[in-house]
Design an enzyme around this catalytic site. Structure first.
Site: not given
Length: 421
Positions: A58, A267-268, A308-310, A334-336
């Site tokens: 988000e 992983p998420r 993170m962030g990659e 999000n698949p976009l």
């Protein structure tokens, strides 16, 4: 259940909130600190605009909207809150000291009252479906004008709201503006009691994801650094426990045909980084961890994306992707993101949080829905065997993204109307 009983129940269960934070801290040390913010105990400056952006997904969607507001209204002081450390990190990276940032307190009336009394905002933007009864009620009582931005409401969530009308209906009716992602979701809000003149269909901010040429170039450079320009590479992004084994099973199918194939498994949640690395190692894969800067060699079969962030860069370095939270009953992610990086994407059947976007991509041919590890493996192999078909799917996905841009400007216009009212 009305708000009084909801609040009473929260107070009774409040000791468990400490247990919850302590439990999360075991797996993710980031949850150890800043507990005062969680209970509204931190000293804060007053602000004009409060924006709650929840977690990383988000927050990434909200960043362009916040930047537009900053550019158009440099006189406004802004506070951005999140609920997770990953969202917090994105806020700090994007805005530094140009906004005030903290965690949103738990929805206990005492905590929310103290929090809003300190901030004293005039306006509040809440991202997606992060609605809390006490936050909305107390903000409305203080005269704060409220906007639900990039609003999504799945059939499952709508059914849950409908089961508790005495709690949900007053909360929804206090919202001054709802920027719904789709007509279907707009209708769900209206059926739950929101006045139609407060609901506007704007599309999803996620379609306005901005991919810079620099990020694309970095992704290609990363692949070259690995020496895998011609090797099959795929990403399992935002995967959850319960999906790790399925990803590795699918990868074994791929390896049987292409021994030089590489899986990047990300992983998420950061607290799962060690867990997935252990699963990969236990199953005998040649693997390295991104966080340890270990070189990817010709023998490497799995790269654990434990940074993170990659993730966007990983997608851009790959040939195709699977987006997790969809082979388990999670609702998906999000698949976009992989689509915008130019790769075809697959998801499992449990993608209700992104149902409309998933359907649009599937109808266009840019996304496939798979029901098992076996089916995932077969689809991966098919795309690796036919690069022209894979490129066609990637182009179809990009066309959907381009055709649906514009939500940012539409939602910014609604935020403008809220601020100027």
């Amino acid at each position: 259940m009305n708000r009084f009983f909801y609040s009473a129940l929260l107070y009774l269960l409040s000791p468990l909130l400490i247990v919850y934070l302590a439990f999360r801290a075991i797996k993710s040390p980031d949850y150890l600190g800043r507990w005062g913010e969680r209970f509204g105990l931190t000293r804060l400056k007053s602000t004009d605009l409060l924006i709650h952006s929840v977690s990383m997904g988000e927050t990434l969607a909200a960043i362009p909207l916040i930047r537009l507001i900053q550019q158009s209204h440099p006189e406004l002081s802004i506070t951005v809150t999140t609920s997770s450390p990953t969202g917090s990190a994105e806020v700090r990276k994007a805005f530094g000291g140009s906004v005030q940032h903290c965690y949103l307190p738990f929805d206990l009336p005492w905590c929310v009252n103290r929090f809003l009394r300190q901030l004293s905002p005039k306006w509040c933007l809440i991202m997606e479906t992060e609605l809390w009864p006490n936050l909305v009620a107390i903000a409305a009582k203080r005269g704060v004008r409220l906007m639900l931005a990039n609003a999504r409401l799945s059939a499952k969530s709508a059914a849950q709201y409908a089961k508790r009308p005495k709690l949900s209906q007053p909360m929804l009716q206090r919202l001054d503006v709802i920027a719904a992602q789709t007509q279907v979701e707009a209708q769900r809000f209206i059926e739950l009691g929101v006045s139609p003149d407060r609901v506007t269909v704007c599309g999803s901010l996620k379609f306005d994801l901005s991919i810079t040429p620099e990020r694309l170039a970095n992704a290609k450079l990363l692949r070259q650094t690995w020496g895998r320009e011609t090797s099959p590479i795929w990403v399992a992004g935002s995967v959850h426990p319960g999906e790790f084994d399925a990803m590795l099973t699918a990868h074994r199918q791929v390896l049987a045909q292409w021994p030089d194939a590489l899986l990047i498994i990300a992983p998420r949640h950061p607290e799962q980084f060690n867990s997935v690395a252990q699963v990969v190692a236990a199953q005998g894969f040649e693997s390295v961890r991104r966080s340890e800067n270990q070189p990817v060699t010709p023998k490497t079969q799995v790269l654990v994306g434990d940074t993170m962030g990659e993730l966007l860069t990983f997608y851009g370095a790959a040939d195709q992707a699977f987006v997790g939270g969809t082979l388990i009953e999670n609702g998906g992610h999000n698949p976009l993101e992989p689509v915008a990086m130019g790769v075809p994407v697959m998801v499992g059947p449990n993608h209700w949080d992104f149902a409309q976007i998933t359907q649009m991509l599937a109808d266009a041919g840019g996304l496939r829905i798979v029901g098992s590890a076996q089916e995932l493996g077969l689809n991966l192999i098919q795309y690796f065997e036919t690069p022209s078909q894979r490129q066609q799917a990637a182009s179809a996905g990009l066309a959907v993204v381009e055709a649906n841009r514009g939500a940012l400007q539409r939602q910014f216009a609604l935020a403008q109307s809220l601020i100027k009212a």
